[in-house]
Scaffold this motif. Structure first.
Motif, mmCIF file in Angstrom:
data_model
loop_
_atom_site.group_PDB
_atom_site.id
_atom_site.type_symbol
_atom_site.label_atom_id
_atom_site.label_comp_id
_atom_site.label_asym_id
_atom_site.label_seq_id
_atom_site.Cartn_x
_atom_site.Cartn_y
_atom_site.Cartn_z
ATOM 1 N N MET A 2 -12.511 -11.202 -2.212
ATOM 2 C CA MET A 2 -11.339 -10.331 -2.320
ATOM 3 C C MET A 2 -10.443 -10.814 -3.447
ATOM 4 O O MET A 2 -10.223 -12.004 -3.604
ATOM 5 C CB MET A 2 -10.544 -10.362 -1.009
ATOM 6 C CG MET A 2 -9.388 -9.389 -1.011
ATOM 7 S SD MET A 2 -8.007 -9.876 0.050
ATOM 8 C CE MET A 2 -7.278 -11.216 -0.862
ATOM 9 N N SER A 3 -9.983 -9.882 -4.239
ATOM 10 C CA SER A 3 -9.019 -10.239 -5.280
ATOM 11 C C SER A 3 -7.784 -9.391 -5.080
ATOM 12 O O SER A 3 -7.874 -8.169 -5.018
ATOM 13 C CB SER A 3 -9.648 -9.969 -6.638
ATOM 14 O OG SER A 3 -8.643 -9.862 -7.608
ATOM 15 N N PHE A 4 -6.643 -10.047 -4.933
ATOM 16 C CA PHE A 4 -5.407 -9.309 -4.708
ATOM 17 C C PHE A 4 -4.283 -10.022 -5.430
ATOM 18 O O PHE A 4 -4.100 -11.222 -5.284
ATOM 19 C CB PHE A 4 -5.074 -9.244 -3.207
ATOM 20 C CG PHE A 4 -3.772 -8.537 -2.924
ATOM 21 C CD1 PHE A 4 -3.734 -7.169 -2.759
ATOM 22 C CD2 PHE A 4 -2.582 -9.258 -2.851
ATOM 23 C CE1 PHE A 4 -2.534 -6.511 -2.529
ATOM 24 C CE2 PHE A 4 -1.378 -8.607 -2.616
ATOM 25 C CZ PHE A 4 -1.356 -7.231 -2.453
ATOM 26 N N THR A 5 -3.521 -9.274 -6.223
ATOM 27 C CA THR A 5 -2.328 -9.834 -6.865
ATOM 28 C C THR A 5 -1.147 -8.954 -6.495
ATOM 29 O O THR A 5 -1.163 -7.751 -6.759
ATOM 30 C CB THR A 5 -2.498 -9.842 -8.403
ATOM 31 O OG1 THR A 5 -3.726 -10.494 -8.708
ATOM 32 C CG2 THR A 5 -1.347 -10.580 -9.062
ATOM 33 N N ALA A 6 -0.147 -9.548 -5.854
ATOM 34 C CA ALA A 6 1.024 -8.767 -5.457
ATOM 35 C C ALA A 6 1.781 -8.298 -6.695
ATOM 36 O O ALA A 6 1.925 -9.042 -7.665
ATOM 37 C CB ALA A 6 1.940 -9.611 -4.581
ATOM 38 N N GLN A 7 2.236 -7.050 -6.644
ATOM 39 C CA GLN A 7 3.007 -6.478 -7.755
ATOM 40 C C GLN A 7 4.473 -6.409 -7.351
ATOM 41 O O GLN A 7 4.775 -6.130 -6.192
ATOM 42 C CB GLN A 7 2.506 -5.060 -8.060
ATOM 43 C CG GLN A 7 1.035 -4.980 -8.410
ATOM 44 C CD GLN A 7 0.681 -5.795 -9.650
ATOM 45 O OE1 GLN A 7 1.461 -5.857 -10.598
ATOM 46 N NE2 GLN A 7 -0.474 -6.449 -9.631
ATOM 47 N N GLN A 30 0.540 -1.916 -0.871
ATOM 48 C CA GLN A 30 -0.030 -3.231 -1.186
ATOM 49 C C GLN A 30 -0.578 -3.895 0.071
ATOM 50 O O GLN A 30 -1.638 -4.527 0.041
ATOM 51 C CB GLN A 30 1.017 -4.122 -1.859
ATOM 52 C CG GLN A 30 1.412 -3.614 -3.231
ATOM 53 C CD GLN A 30 2.197 -4.655 -4.027
ATOM 54 O OE1 GLN A 30 1.755 -5.778 -4.192
ATOM 55 N NE2 GLN A 30 3.368 -4.257 -4.520
ATOM 56 N N ALA A 66 -3.869 -2.345 1.017
ATOM 57 C CA ALA A 66 -4.934 -2.837 0.128
ATOM 58 C C ALA A 66 -5.306 -4.277 0.478
ATOM 59 O O ALA A 66 -6.487 -4.644 0.475
ATOM 60 C CB ALA A 66 -4.475 -2.748 -1.324
ATOM 61 N N LEU A 67 -4.306 -5.091 0.780
ATOM 62 C CA LEU A 67 -4.537 -6.503 1.087
ATOM 63 C C LEU A 67 -5.364 -6.655 2.372
ATOM 64 O O LEU A 67 -6.296 -7.458 2.434
ATOM 65 C CB LEU A 67 -3.182 -7.209 1.235
ATOM 66 C CG LEU A 67 -3.158 -8.668 1.666
ATOM 67 C CD1 LEU A 67 -3.953 -9.536 0.701
ATOM 68 C CD2 LEU A 67 -1.712 -9.159 1.723
ATOM 69 N N GLY A 115 -7.273 -4.278 3.741
ATOM 70 C CA GLY A 115 -8.594 -3.651 3.573
ATOM 71 C C GLY A 115 -9.164 -3.278 4.924
ATOM 72 O O GLY A 115 -8.462 -2.693 5.752
ATOM 73 N N ASN A 166 -1.390 -12.864 6.257
ATOM 74 C CA ASN A 166 -1.221 -12.231 4.954
ATOM 75 C C ASN A 166 -0.005 -11.301 4.923
ATOM 76 O O ASN A 166 0.664 -11.190 3.894
ATOM 77 C CB ASN A 166 -2.491 -11.460 4.575
ATOM 78 C CG ASN A 166 -3.378 -12.275 3.649
ATOM 79 O OD1 ASN A 166 -2.921 -13.231 3.021
ATOM 80 N ND2 ASN A 166 -4.640 -11.894 3.555
ATOM 81 N N LEU A 220 2.972 -11.755 2.260
ATOM 82 C CA LEU A 220 3.338 -10.678 1.324
ATOM 83 C C LEU A 220 4.822 -10.341 1.445
ATOM 84 O O LEU A 220 5.525 -10.181 0.435
ATOM 85 C CB LEU A 220 2.476 -9.438 1.598
ATOM 86 C CG LEU A 220 2.561 -8.345 0.534
ATOM 87 C CD1 LEU A 220 1.893 -8.787 -0.770
ATOM 88 C CD2 LEU A 220 1.913 -7.054 1.028
#
Ligand code: SME
Length: 161
Positions: free
Chosen positions: A1-6, A22, A25-26, A28, A39, A43
């Motif tokens: 999993m690749s996740f970068t918070a915006q 977000q 998506a995190l 999933g 998580n 977040l």
């Protein structure tokens, strides 16, 4: 999993829509309640301004027990009806407390906390626990925060319960 918070939008309602997207998506298709709570807390703590604590308490054997969180170590067990978390659990309604020092029975886990928002985690009629946010800024949480964090709680419940 690749996740970068915006970073979130400046407008609060828009910010909570961003946050909900977000988080969705995190998470999933993960269904593990602890992993998803961990998580979610991370977040929230990363993206929302002016927080000193964000985390979960789960209802276990009739009391609230500390779950995944970000912030300083916290009280482990809270009786239903005690403190802001216990009030949210007892009434099954979100509690927006502008000044925790004026809240009867507030439980001070971190002396820095000045205001607090607690929303119940409800799966249908079943109370699973509460999601708690603390801020060092008095009056930090308003109705838009309440609605936004209730949406976050609903995303966690839908994925995990
Ligand atoms: N202040 C909360 C206790 C939990 S901590 O803030 C993490 C309360 O009064 O229920």
């Amino acid at each position: 999993m690749s996740f970068t918070a915006q970073p979130l939008a400046a407008d609060k309602a828009e910010a909570y829509r961003d946050l909900a997207q977000q988080l969705t998506a995190l998470i999933g298709d993960e269904r593990d309640a602890i992993a998803n709570a961990a998580n979610t807390a991370a977040l929230l703590f990363d993206l929302l301004p002016d927080l000193n604590w964000a985390g979960f308490y789960f209802l276990k054997d009739g009391e609230l027990v500390l779950g995944p969180f970000q912030g300083k170590p916290a009280c482990i067990r809270i009786a239903i009806g005690k403190g802001v978390c216990g009030a949210a659990a007892a009434t099954r309604t979100s509690q927006v407390v502008a000044d925790v020092h004026a809240f009867p029975g507030h439980i001070a886990c971190d002396a820095a906390s000045a205001s607090e928002l607690v929303v119940p985690l409800l799966h249908g009629d079943t109370l699973l626990g509460v999601l708690d946010l603390d801020s060092p800024v008095a009056g930090r949480f308003d109705d838009a925060d309440r609605a936004g964090i209730e949406a976050v709680a609903a995303i966690w419940v839908k994925a995990s319960a």
